[in-house]
Design a protein around this motif. Structure first.
Motif, PDB file in Angstrom:
ATOM      1  N   LEU A  18     -27.259  -9.897  -7.781  1.00 13.75           N
ATOM      2  CA  LEU A  18     -26.978 -10.369  -9.126  1.00 13.75           C
ATOM      3  C   LEU A  18     -28.285 -10.708  -9.824  1.00 13.75           C
ATOM      4  O   LEU A  18     -29.231 -11.182  -9.189  1.00 13.75           O
ATOM      5  N   GLY A  19     -28.331 -10.453 -11.139  1.00 16.19           N
ATOM      6  CA  GLY A  19     -29.546 -10.704 -11.897  1.00 16.19           C
ATOM      7  C   GLY A  19     -29.533 -12.015 -12.644  1.00 16.19           C
ATOM      8  O   GLY A  19     -30.282 -12.936 -12.343  1.00 16.19           O
ATOM      9  N   SER A  20     -28.663 -12.147 -13.627  1.00 15.69           N
ATOM     10  CA  SER A  20     -28.597 -13.364 -14.437  1.00 15.69           C
ATOM     11  C   SER A  20     -27.181 -13.552 -14.937  1.00 15.69           C
ATOM     12  O   SER A  20     -26.380 -12.621 -14.951  1.00 15.69           O
ATOM     13  N   VAL A  21     -26.884 -14.772 -15.342  1.00 13.93           N
ATOM     14  CA  VAL A  21     -25.602 -15.085 -15.943  1.00 13.93           C
ATOM     15  C   VAL A  21     -25.848 -15.595 -17.351  1.00 13.93           C
ATOM     16  O   VAL A  21     -26.829 -16.300 -17.611  1.00 13.93           O
ATOM     17  N   HIS A  22     -24.984 -15.179 -18.286  1.00 13.97           N
ATOM     18  CA  HIS A  22     -25.114 -15.556 -19.690  1.00 13.97           C
ATOM     19  C   HIS A  22     -23.908 -16.404 -20.071  1.00 13.97           C
ATOM     20  O   HIS A  22     -22.761 -16.019 -19.825  1.00 13.97           O
ATOM     21  N   LEU A  23     -24.162 -17.577 -20.660  1.00 19.07           N
ATOM     22  CA  LEU A  23     -23.107 -18.493 -21.066  1.00 19.07           C
ATOM     23  C   LEU A  23     -23.140 -18.712 -22.567  1.00 19.07           C
ATOM     24  O   LEU A  23     -24.219 -18.763 -23.177  1.00 19.07           O
ATOM     25  N   THR A  24     -21.972 -18.846 -23.165  1.00 17.19           N
ATOM     26  CA  THR A  24     -21.855 -19.286 -24.553  1.00 17.19           C
ATOM     27  C   THR A  24     -21.653 -20.789 -24.545  1.00 17.19           C
ATOM     28  O   THR A  24     -20.735 -21.291 -23.882  1.00 17.19           O
ATOM     29  N   VAL A  25     -22.521 -21.516 -25.245  1.00 24.11           N
ATOM     30  CA  VAL A  25     -22.440 -22.979 -25.276  1.00 24.11           C
ATOM     31  C   VAL A  25     -22.328 -23.451 -26.717  1.00 24.11           C
ATOM     32  O   VAL A  25     -22.775 -22.785 -27.647  1.00 24.11           O
TER      33      VAL A  25
END
Length: 295
Positions: A18-25
């Motif tokens: 896995l590379g990265s995780v993107h979150l909407t905040v």
């Protein structure tokens, strides 16, 4: 980019990670402060409405602000994302930092293959911080890693040699994103996508409510559960929470074969700047990239 289906590998490249995780905040400033101060991430870049965080220059977490993003409960989406630290000492130092900053834990567990701490950020996104035991120590069943859930000895962890050496300086070099765990509405559909189409291997089933899949014999890169209930709805468009996560393959050829396998299974993948994006049956966005294209 269609390839002869008979020439498409049945399993994803074993070196996939896995590379990265993107979150909407909803509140970027508050979220950045939490991940910097309490967890030990570093801001790598920041612009209007977005912050890229990581460790030792490696991007692991992207936060995107949407102040009017609806909050979703009881839907599919992120259960937790898992930050993997290099050693037990590093896990102990993370625990000590959480205690020092008054950050509550949601739980802690010894999974036989790993030791894990569980918590949530200020907006309710689930987080796991864990360390793996060496693979030669993993219990196995049928040639696959056997995960259990036992109580974690927190006092023993804090007593780990070197845990109290020096002031807190953030997450250790070598920290990465070990896995993501998703809430889904149907395990059968999840398996059709993550195993049948993406090519991950089934590592473990937990009754009829959870499934763990991986590449290369790892205990799991993706966890899938129906603990919000069979048939749980997808979150509303633009909701706070999971925006996307990255599956990173070592070679461009493997990326192309994965895309071909997706298409053969009836899923679409759109080309984006750094690879491809696809959606699982629950509208979770999966970004597919390769190390060769990142050079």
């Amino acid at each position: 980019m269609r390839l002869d289906a008979e020439k498409v590998r049945t399993s994803i490249d074993p070196a996939t990670a896995l590379g990265s995780v993107h979150l909407t905040v909803r509140d970027l400033g508050r979220a950045v402060a939490f991940y910097e101060s309490r967890l030990g991430f570093r801001v790598l870049a920041r612009g209007p409405g977005v912050a890229r965080l990581g460790v030792d220059g490696r991007e692991l977490l992207v936060l995107r602000e949407s102040r009017e993003a609806p909050r979703a409960r009881g839907t599919t989406g992120l259960y937790h994302f898992a930050v993997r630290v290099p050693s037990r000492r590093d896990l102990a130092r993370s625990l000590a930092r959480l205690i020092e900053t008054g950050t509550p834990l949601d739980g802690a567990a010894d999974h036989s293959v790993s030791e894990a701490l569980y918590l949530s950020d200020m907006e309710g996104n689930g987080i796991e911080i864990y360390r793996d035991r060496p693979r030669e120590q993993w219990a196995a069943k049928g040639g696959k890693a056997l995960m259990t859930t036992e109580a974690l000895d927190l006092a023993g962890l804090l007593a780990e040699p070197g845990a109290d050496d020096g002031a807190w300086s953030g997450l250790a070099k070598g920290t990465d994103l070990g896995h993501v765990h998703l809430t889904v509405s149907h395990l059968g559909e999840a398996e059709r996508f993550y195993v049948g189409a993406l090519g991950f291997d089934v590592m473990m089933r937990a009754g009829k409510s959870a499934l763990f899949v991986s590449a290369g014999g790892y205990h799991h890169h993706v966890g899938l559960n129906t603990w919000a209930g069979e048939g749980a709805p997808v979150p509303p468009a633009g909701a706070a929470g999971l925006h996307s996560f990255e599956v990173h393959l070592p070679k461009r050829e493997g990326l192309e074969r994965t895309v071909a396998r997706l298409e053969a299974a009836g899923f679409s993948a759109a080309r984006v700047e750094d690879g491809f994006e696809t959606r699982d049956p629950f509208q979770n966005v999966v970004r597919l990239t390769s190390a060769e294209d990142a050079r």
